[in-house]
Design a protein around this motif. Structure first.
Motif, PDB file in Angstrom:
ATOM      1  N   TYR A  35       0.889  -1.058   0.023  1.00  0.00           N
ATOM      2  CA  TYR A  35      -0.051   0.011  -0.036  1.00  0.00           C
ATOM      3  C   TYR A  35       0.987   1.081  -0.056  1.00  0.00           C
ATOM      4  CZ  TYR A  35      -4.463  -2.170   0.511  1.00  0.00           C
ATOM      5  OH  TYR A  35      -5.636  -2.934   0.429  1.00  0.00           O
ATOM      6  N   TYR A  36       1.986   1.071   0.696  1.00  0.00           N
ATOM      7  CA  TYR A  36       2.966   2.323   0.477  1.00  0.00           C
ATOM      8  C   TYR A  36       4.193   2.162  -0.388  1.00  0.00           C
ATOM      9  CZ  TYR A  36       0.692   2.661   5.444  1.00  0.00           C
ATOM     10  OH  TYR A  36      -0.365   2.627   6.146  1.00  0.00           O
ATOM     11  N   GLN A  37       4.354   0.913  -0.962  1.00  0.00           N
ATOM     12  CA  GLN A  37       5.817   0.910  -1.596  1.00  0.00           C
ATOM     13  C   GLN A  37       5.376   0.447  -3.001  1.00  0.00           C
ATOM     14  OE1 GLN A  37       7.490  -1.493   1.554  1.00  0.00           O
ATOM     15  NE2 GLN A  37       9.228  -0.487   1.103  1.00  0.00           N
ATOM     16  N   THR A  38       6.154   0.824  -3.996  1.00  0.00           N
ATOM     17  CA  THR A  38       5.970   0.091  -5.294  1.00  0.00           C
ATOM     18  C   THR A  38       6.673  -0.936  -5.451  1.00  0.00           C
ATOM     19  OG1 THR A  38       7.740   1.400  -6.331  1.00  0.00           O
ATOM     20  CG2 THR A  38       5.656   2.571  -6.306  1.00  0.00           C
ATOM     21  N   THR A  39       6.557  -1.688  -6.572  1.00  0.00           N
ATOM     22  CA  THR A  39       7.306  -2.956  -7.058  1.00  0.00           C
ATOM     23  C   THR A  39       8.968  -2.650  -7.067  1.00  0.00           C
ATOM     24  OG1 THR A  39       5.660  -4.187  -8.433  1.00  0.00           O
ATOM     25  CG2 THR A  39       7.853  -4.567  -8.885  1.00  0.00           C
ATOM     26  N   GLU A  40       9.173  -1.285  -7.789  1.00  0.00           N
ATOM     27  CA  GLU A  40      10.433  -0.890  -7.863  1.00  0.00           C
ATOM     28  C   GLU A  40      11.146  -0.795  -6.490  1.00  0.00           C
ATOM     29  OE1 GLU A  40       8.001   0.172  -9.472  1.00  0.00           O
ATOM     30  OE2 GLU A  40       8.295  -0.862 -11.563  1.00  0.00           O
ATOM     31  N   GLN A  41      10.471  -0.158  -5.622  1.00  0.00           N
ATOM     32  CA  GLN A  41      10.996  -0.044  -4.234  1.00  0.00           C
ATOM     33  C   GLN A  41      11.252  -1.286  -3.508  1.00  0.00           C
ATOM     34  OE1 GLN A  41       7.716   2.431  -3.125  1.00  0.00           O
ATOM     35  NE2 GLN A  41       9.046   4.592  -3.018  1.00  0.00           N
ATOM     36  N   ILE A  42      10.334  -2.216  -3.659  1.00  0.00           N
ATOM     37  CA  ILE A  42      10.424  -3.285  -2.845  1.00  0.00           C
ATOM     38  C   ILE A  42      11.729  -4.185  -3.441  1.00  0.00           C
ATOM     39  CG2 ILE A  42       9.683  -5.547  -2.351  1.00  0.00           C
ATOM     40  CD1 ILE A  42       6.699  -4.200  -2.132  1.00  0.00           C
ATOM     41  N   SER A  43      11.828  -3.957  -4.754  1.00  0.00           N
ATOM     42  CA  SER A  43      12.806  -4.696  -5.501  1.00  0.00           C
ATOM     43  C   SER A  43      14.292  -4.210  -5.219  1.00  0.00           C
ATOM     44  CB  SER A  43      12.663  -4.646  -7.008  1.00  0.00           C
ATOM     45  OG  SER A  43      11.464  -5.462  -7.417  1.00  0.00           O
ATOM     46  N   THR A  44      14.251  -2.943  -4.958  1.00  0.00           N
ATOM     47  CA  THR A  44      15.553  -2.497  -4.660  1.00  0.00           C
ATOM     48  C   THR A  44      15.991  -2.775  -3.318  1.00  0.00           C
ATOM     49  OG1 THR A  44      15.440  -0.282  -6.096  1.00  0.00           O
ATOM     50  CG2 THR A  44      16.695  -0.165  -4.352  1.00  0.00           C
ATOM     51  N   THR A  45      15.035  -2.921  -2.272  1.00  0.00           N
ATOM     52  CA  THR A  45      15.533  -3.344  -1.041  1.00  0.00           C
ATOM     53  C   THR A  45      15.796  -5.033  -0.911  1.00  0.00           C
ATOM     54  OG1 THR A  45      13.836  -1.725   0.057  1.00  0.00           O
ATOM     55  CG2 THR A  45      14.634  -3.581   1.384  1.00  0.00           C
ATOM     56  N   LEU A  46      14.930  -5.510  -1.887  1.00  0.00           N
ATOM     57  CA  LEU A  46      15.294  -7.090  -1.679  1.00  0.00           C
ATOM     58  C   LEU A  46      16.916  -7.466  -2.354  1.00  0.00           C
ATOM     59  CD1 LEU A  46      11.880  -8.444  -3.069  1.00  0.00           C
ATOM     60  CD2 LEU A  46      12.922  -8.932  -0.980  1.00  0.00           C
ATOM     61  N   ARG A  47      16.926  -6.357  -3.375  1.00  0.00           N
ATOM     62  CA  ARG A  47      18.433  -6.894  -4.154  1.00  0.00           C
ATOM     63  C   ARG A  47      19.528  -6.428  -2.776  1.00  0.00           C
ATOM     64  NH1 ARG A  47      15.702  -4.704  -8.527  1.00  0.00           N
ATOM     65  NH2 ARG A  47      15.690  -6.029 -10.285  1.00  0.00           N
ATOM     66  N   ALA A  48      19.272  -5.374  -2.140  1.00  0.00           N
ATOM     67  CA  ALA A  48      20.245  -4.962  -1.216  1.00  0.00           C
ATOM     68  C   ALA A  48      20.223  -5.590  -0.007  1.00  0.00           C
ATOM     69  CB  ALA A  48      20.136  -3.206  -0.847  1.00  0.00           C
ATOM     70  N   GLN A  49      19.151  -6.120   0.407  1.00  0.00           N
ATOM     71  CA  GLN A  49      19.405  -6.787   1.749  1.00  0.00           C
ATOM     72  C   GLN A  49      18.909  -8.341   1.658  1.00  0.00           C
ATOM     73  OE1 GLN A  49      16.520  -4.855   4.333  1.00  0.00           O
ATOM     74  NE2 GLN A  49      17.176  -2.712   3.751  1.00  0.00           N
ATOM     75  N   LEU A  50      18.195  -8.884   0.879  1.00  0.00           N
ATOM     76  CA  LEU A  50      17.950 -10.421   0.650  1.00  0.00           C
ATOM     77  C   LEU A  50      19.011 -10.905  -0.113  1.00  0.00           C
ATOM     78  CD1 LEU A  50      16.047 -12.670   1.355  1.00  0.00           C
ATOM     79  CD2 LEU A  50      14.955 -12.099  -0.646  1.00  0.00           C
ATOM     80  N   VAL A  77       2.095  -6.619  -6.650  1.00  0.00           N
ATOM     81  CA  VAL A  77       3.213  -5.687  -6.370  1.00  0.00           C
ATOM     82  C   VAL A  77       4.530  -6.467  -5.696  1.00  0.00           C
ATOM     83  CG1 VAL A  77       4.098  -3.560  -5.073  1.00  0.00           C
ATOM     84  CG2 VAL A  77       1.719  -3.688  -6.155  1.00  0.00           C
ATOM     85  N   VAL A  78       4.052  -7.328  -4.711  1.00  0.00           N
ATOM     86  CA  VAL A  78       5.045  -8.169  -3.928  1.00  0.00           C
ATOM     87  C   VAL A  78       5.504  -9.238  -4.948  1.00  0.00           C
ATOM     88  CG1 VAL A  78       5.606  -9.432  -2.096  1.00  0.00           C
ATOM     89  CG2 VAL A  78       4.059  -7.543  -1.721  1.00  0.00           C
ATOM     90  N   ALA A  79       4.701  -9.933  -5.475  1.00  0.00           N
ATOM     91  CA  ALA A  79       4.854 -11.010  -6.350  1.00  0.00           C
ATOM     92  C   ALA A  79       5.792 -10.592  -7.497  1.00  0.00           C
ATOM     93  CB  ALA A  79       3.485 -11.803  -7.096  1.00  0.00           C
ATOM     94  N   ASP A  80       5.848  -9.507  -8.188  1.00  0.00           N
ATOM     95  CA  ASP A  80       6.624  -9.023  -9.369  1.00  0.00           C
ATOM     96  C   ASP A  80       7.875  -8.854  -8.749  1.00  0.00           C
ATOM     97  OD1 ASP A  80       4.514  -9.504 -11.042  1.00  0.00           O
ATOM     98  OD2 ASP A  80       3.987  -7.141 -11.263  1.00  0.00           O
ATOM     99  N   ALA A  81       8.070  -8.122  -7.530  1.00  0.00           N
ATOM    100  CA  ALA A  81       9.189  -7.611  -6.824  1.00  0.00           C
ATOM    101  C   ALA A  81      10.017  -8.666  -6.651  1.00  0.00           C
ATOM    102  CB  ALA A  81       9.140  -7.103  -5.771  1.00  0.00           C
ATOM    103  N   LEU A  82       9.359  -9.939  -6.099  1.00  0.00           N
ATOM    104  CA  LEU A  82      10.089 -11.256  -6.002  1.00  0.00           C
ATOM    105  C   LEU A  82      10.619 -11.962  -7.167  1.00  0.00           C
ATOM    106  CD1 LEU A  82       8.004 -12.802  -3.183  1.00  0.00           C
ATOM    107  CD2 LEU A  82      10.132 -12.339  -2.778  1.00  0.00           C
TER     108      LEU A  82
END
Length: 283
Positions: A35-50, A77-82
């Motif tokens: 609700y607060y984040q886009t796919t791109e924002q979540i993807s960026t965090t996943l690449r940096a942290q996960l 939004v989350v599925a596309d980021a993963l």
């Protein structure tokens, strides 16, 4: 086949990497909320942290239980980021954090399951699926009893001079908080729920003070009245709680539950370990 299981709140995400060759690996990243984040924002965090913590391990299946994952429009939004950061994924299953809490706390038995973390919510779980729930309205319109709500109540009491003098002195010395800073974090910066939840350690450290005892009691009674006692099943099924607020303020929460005549169930700090067991049993 390597499986990734995630329990994500607004503050943090607990992950478990489950392989056939070793014990599940614990990983932690920032929390996500579509609700607060886009796919791109979540993807960026996943690449940096996960990804650095996966160490190059290929993941075939991902089960993600998350705050805000309440329907197909936001779940994608989350599925596309993963899928963008885990190219070997064959299947990704996105569900609400509420279903994750229910599966972890109640397993395959019916119960009322509550989340008390940065946010709050509750549902009736029939042992297989969520049979009935109350629509969460988020931080500004809901989240009664949550870390965000408790912190907001504490800060409001401070600025409106409802805190007793001894607590006001301790609070002022610790936080040196002024009105412009407060309003900027409340209305201009992202994740005001996280910001206000960050004040809950003060409540924990002063939990025996009569004002804090009353604050906690009022908040948990409001949560139970708003979310739990409205379910007809509340008088028949145990009431389980999942989340950091439920865990760290368990004594106050148990008092509130007992006073309402409800049957106390499990209190889990985080559901991810039991979610590993759940998916192993259903594999």
């Amino acid at each position: 086949m390597n499986v990734l299981i995630a329990d994500s709140g607004s503050t943090k995400t607990d992950w478990r990497l489950v392989t056939s060759s070793a014990a599940p690996r614990a990983i932690q990243t920032d929390g996500f909320n579509p609700y607060y984040q886009t796919t791109e924002q979540i993807s960026t965090t996943l690449r940096a942290q996960l990804l650095p913590q996966l160490g190059g391990v290929s993941v075939s299946v991902a089960y993600f239980y998350g705050a805000g994952c309440s329907g197909s429009a936001v779940n994608v939004v989350v599925a596309d980021a993963l899928q963008s950061v885990l190219p070997d994924l064959l299947a990704v299953d996105i569900n609400s954090d509420m279903l994750g809490a229910a599966r972890a706390a109640a397993g395959r038995e019916p119960g009322i399951v509550c989340i008390l973390g940065t946010g709050s919510n509750a549902c009736c779980y029939d042992g297989q699926q969520i049979a009935r729930g109350i629509q969460s309205l988020g931080f500004w319109l809901g989240d009664e009893g949550s870390g965000g709500y408790l912190g907001k109540t504490l800060v409001r009491d401070f600025f409106q001079e409802r805190l007793p003098a001894d607590l006001r002195t301790i609070f002022a010395a610790r936080y040196a908080l002024d009105r412009p800073t407060l309003l900027e974090n409340a209305y201009q910066k992202p994740f005001p729920n996280r910001y206000f939840a960050s004040f809950t350690p003060f409540l924990s450290e002063n939990r025996t003070h009569p004002h804090i005892v009353a604050l906690l009691e009022d908040a948990f009674n409001l949560f139970l009245d708003t979310y739990v006692r409205r379910f007809p099943e509340a008088n028949q099924w145990p009431v389980h709680f999942v989340g950091s607020i439920a865990y760290y303020f368990a004594e106050s929460l148990q008092v509130a539950v007992r006073r309402t005549g409800l049957a106390m169930g499990h209190i889990l700090k985080a559901p991810v370990e039991r979610l590993v067991d759940f998916h192993r049993q259903t594999a």
